[in-house]
Design a protein around this motif. Sequence first.
Motif: not given
Length: 1332
Positions: A1115-1119, A1081-1087, A1125-1129
Amino acid sequence: MDGAGREPEEGEEREPGTISDRNILDSFSESREVAELIGNLREVFGELVTREMAMERFIGIMDKYQEQPHLLDRHLEGMMNSLLEIVRDSGSPPPLVHLAFKFLYIITKVRGYKRFLPLFPHEVRDLQPVLDMLAKQNPRDPETWETRYMLLLWLSMICLIPFDLARFDGNLASLEGQPRQPTMDRILEIAKVRKTHPGMLSDLGSVIQYCYLVVSDKARDAAAVLVSKFIVRPDVRQSRMADFLDWVLSMLSKSSSQTMEGTVIVNGMLQALAQLFKHGKREDCLPYAATVLECLDKCKLSESNQMVLRKLGMKLVQRLGLTFVKPKVAKWRIGRITGRLPKELADDFPGNRQRVARWVPGPGRAGQERIAAPFPNFRWALTYDEKRGACSVGSNVRDAACYVCWAFARAYEPAELIPFISHISSALVIAAVFDRDVNCRRAASAAFQENVGRQGTFPHGIDILTAADYFAVGNRVNCYLTISVYIAGFPEYTQPMIDHLVNMKINHWDRLLPLSVGSDLHTRHGAILACAEITHALCKLAQENNRSVTYYFSEKSLEGLKQIHQELCSRQLYRGLGGELMRPAVCTLIEKLSLSKMPFRGDPIIGDWQWLINDSLRHLTLVSSAARQHIKYVWFQRTLVRIKNALDDVHRTRSLNFPINSAANPCSVSQTALILNIKSIDESAVSALAALCNEFYINERGEADPALQDELVTQYVSELQNTEEMIRCGFSRALGALPRFLLKGRLQQVLEGLKKVTIISPEDVSFAESRRDALIAIAKVCQTVGVKGDGSQQEYVCRDNVDHIYATLLTGVTDYTTDSRGDVGGWVREAAMTSLMEVTLLLVQNEAELINANICKQIMCWLAQQSAEKIDKFRAHAGSVFLTLLHFDHPPVPHIPHREELERIFPRSEKEVLNWNAASEAFPRITQLLGLPAYQYHVLLGLSVSVGGLTETTLRYSAQSLFDYMKKIQSDPSALESFCETLLKVFEDNLRNDRVSVPLLTMLDQMLANGCFDMFSEQENHPFPVKLFTLCKEEIKRSKDIRKLRSSIGVFCGLIQFQGDMREKVFFQLFLLLCHPFPIIRKTTASQVYEMLLTYSDVGDPAIVEQAMAILSDTNWEAELPVVRERRNCLCDLMKVPRPQLVAKLVGPVLPGWEEAELWQPHMLDLSRAEDCTAAQERQSLSEITDVPQEDNQNSLFSVFNVAVWQVLVMLCHTDLSGLVSVVCTSLAEQSLCLYTHQELNLTCCTGLFKIYFSEVRMATLSDTEIILSIKCPYGKVSHSYVIVKQKTPGFTSAAVKASHNNSLQIVFVVNSVLKKMSQFFKQLPGIQLIS
């Protein structure tokens, strides 16, 4: 036709899509789409994108038929003609011509050029244009090799025209006076030598020679085909063959297979020679064969490292060898060995029965006097059948005997066969219509046809052939019930056919009654059925001749018919798997005896028959269980049967006569027979019940005995609540079959009982079949009792009960139950739609005023919804019912909403031709109902499931139809507003209903992406996107459905196009999903957010948007979550969106006296990966969880503890692998709860040491006096533990807790007397144990 080459019998059940393990196709289903693609080439070739899309789609369609290319055969000529029409058009630009040839090549690649080649037009007028097109080609252009390949193949077909090529030369002088090449040389030059294209530059700047046989693309293969067909022409062979072979051999000798260029040349030369020696005549090729072989030997291809060259060399050697071998005609002929026997031996051969079927007569060798002796053996062979175990043999013998009869027609003159004509013709007719095996029936039909055509002496031969041709005899039911009756009308065949049926198929009538109670299961089963049918037939004959039914039956025969059931019952032959054959057979006997009006009224046998019917209906549960247990074996069994070319023998399961042995059968023959007879038992019992009641339970006044009626109806209604589904099914159908005199006065009781069956409860949610049969029974009961508006609801369908009947039937249309079998609720919906139609037409034809407008609207709306849904079968059924009600005019159905508009959309003339199964035809029509207010909601609800579904064809056509409708209403704000309101209403009504909401989200994503709501994008805070955002957010709340979450991401991204506060809310929601626990979900959202920013670049400052896109892409959103969370912020800060705050959730029971309050942001500590942390790292991790200023007094928390005013309850609500539940309550200040930065949590207290594993710690405050500290502990699958702390001391602040927790590794909790008061409350919780 199946894989064994035969047509399926009537009654055989086809598996969906034929074989389950492979994608076996039935036909070229995309023929229309392909025709559209070809027809649109003139429009799409100009744009690169559209051209590539058309090409990719065409390749995708063709690739599906790589393993079944024969399905394209019927359409090859049409596709070729359409493409060649573009090629032949002088106005077609070169790119369009090349595109057409690319399409032709793709077809050729799938079907093969050999099958495709004869379809090319090959008239004289085609020669010059093709030569001219080839002359214009650039042989080195890598983009147009398909054009050259197809032109060479086309030319190879044209060069076969049967005219001397010199005729086409005429005057060889050109207009400029310069001589031009003869046509023969032009063709040969194309294959052999060709000058460089004017636009090409050679290395030395000189003109070089070029040849299609030495190019490295596919044109080389086509040039070899061209050479082989052109050189062997008589006119070319005489003048050019020697020169061509000299050139080929010189090229071979000069080229080396060790170089790339040499390999290409050798490949082309070998292909040309191999094709030439294949197509050329032996006498033409033989003079050159030795020279070619010598040259080939010098090439030493066996030492080459190129496998293709070695293969081509071997192929050429093989064909050279065949050229050297002298042709020799075989002295023997298949099927003619016995025809060559001397006259002395002809007497010996036919006398052996084991070899009689292999004997083939020869003319002049065994004369007419020789046929008479073996002729009885031929007739015997035509009916030979021998039982071996659970199967039978003999079909091969019967088939061979048919071949012998076929050979008679060719071997003898008509006069020689005159004495045997009546026997041969009747025997072949019997085999053609009565043989069990379809191959034998067809062989007999072919033999009969051969004799009719060559002998001309068969009685009524042409008439019989017309009725019993090769295809007509493929269906066994048709043979027995239709063709045989027709042929029996000719007196020459009547008696032989009757004798065969009596003596061979059912044995003699005098033996039937003893056989019906015999020991052999197969014979017993057939004899009972024969008794039933013959009795009924004799009864009809008696009625036609105005005779009593007893005229044809003796007292002994009547008594024997009655004794069949009693004998079987006393011998317990209804038990076991054999009973599954006996029950339907005897029920059929009961039905036929009742219809025959046998004089058994008042006889005790009637009660025995009723017992059997009731017991059979109850016995269905055993059949159902066995069916479900062995269903997989049945499919495997049927596959084996199909492989053995005997699928028609499946029908013989009723006699346990399977065509394969049990050793190869994982499911026993009896079990398979049991499964295939489920329907037979049910139907036979119900049919027997109806016939029995109508004949023996009605008195002279047309009424039923009250006691019998009460017993029967009450018993049947009570069985409707049985815990076994199949029992409910059986008795539901039985109630539906009861005659009117038994339902009189009991109608309401029956309808209420059936209504209860249709209600879905947790206990019987999977009982879809019983609900289906109950709905069918309701309609049948209504048809049986009739309609009377002012009548009693106990006797008629009337004003008092019609609404309740409709309510029950309409409930069935909403059944969407699914289980491991799939959409089983579809059976219920289908039955409900049929029953609604039958009841409505019943009312319309009698008292239409009983149908109110609201009921009619509901029926039509629900049918419209079903007509828009995704499953083809149910959509087709709903559409058929919808049109039946719409166009019914005897009289018309009243109160149909928007009748005029519906009749315009669905004209009466198209009622029968509209294919609802085809999504391309159904959805363009049904979407037009969106413009009708009464239907809009239901049609949109059905479309949501189709547009957001997974089936490609349904999705494509439903979506396209919806988008077409949306385009039409873009200029009508009121229509668009109405549509959007309905859309939101559908969403709101189906919130958290995954069957609708998940595909609805997918549909919304597509609609937003296609600009269906662009009208609202310029208006700030328009209600539609605001409400849609709220519903989407609510839909995914706490959801773990990956598909739902991914669909919602697309919707949120699509909502960014709307102005106002919406954008900030959308960004906030998307940034929440960027830290979703699921990496996908994180990866799909970023894409998708990246694509959103790329599409809607106006959502922020370009520089900021560019930075945000960089973060999203880098960003590697599967990390791990802390990194993500830091990158999201950072993104939140960039886009000026508030950072999402984690919220503590109090899970578990609400304690007495606790009030809801806003939760403070909890501190989270993830200790799942800290096994090797040092103490310093531990302190650092603890310090990271607080973001408030530290206080000086680090002991403030402990001073509060010492007051002993805290309430602490530690609940570890988890079960470990041993099944133990640990709940710890610490009670003294000295006892401690130590937190380590490992995955282990050690609890030390007076009751001992507890060790648990945990993944995170949470702390939050409900208020200044209430604190929550939770420890999450995974045990087994997913589990949690909670520490709840309630503090009563004024002045204690959450800051003190956070400050002390910052530097303390030890937290002490003290429990006071309040805990004792609360202990009783927690003792009541399941799985909780308090340790004081």
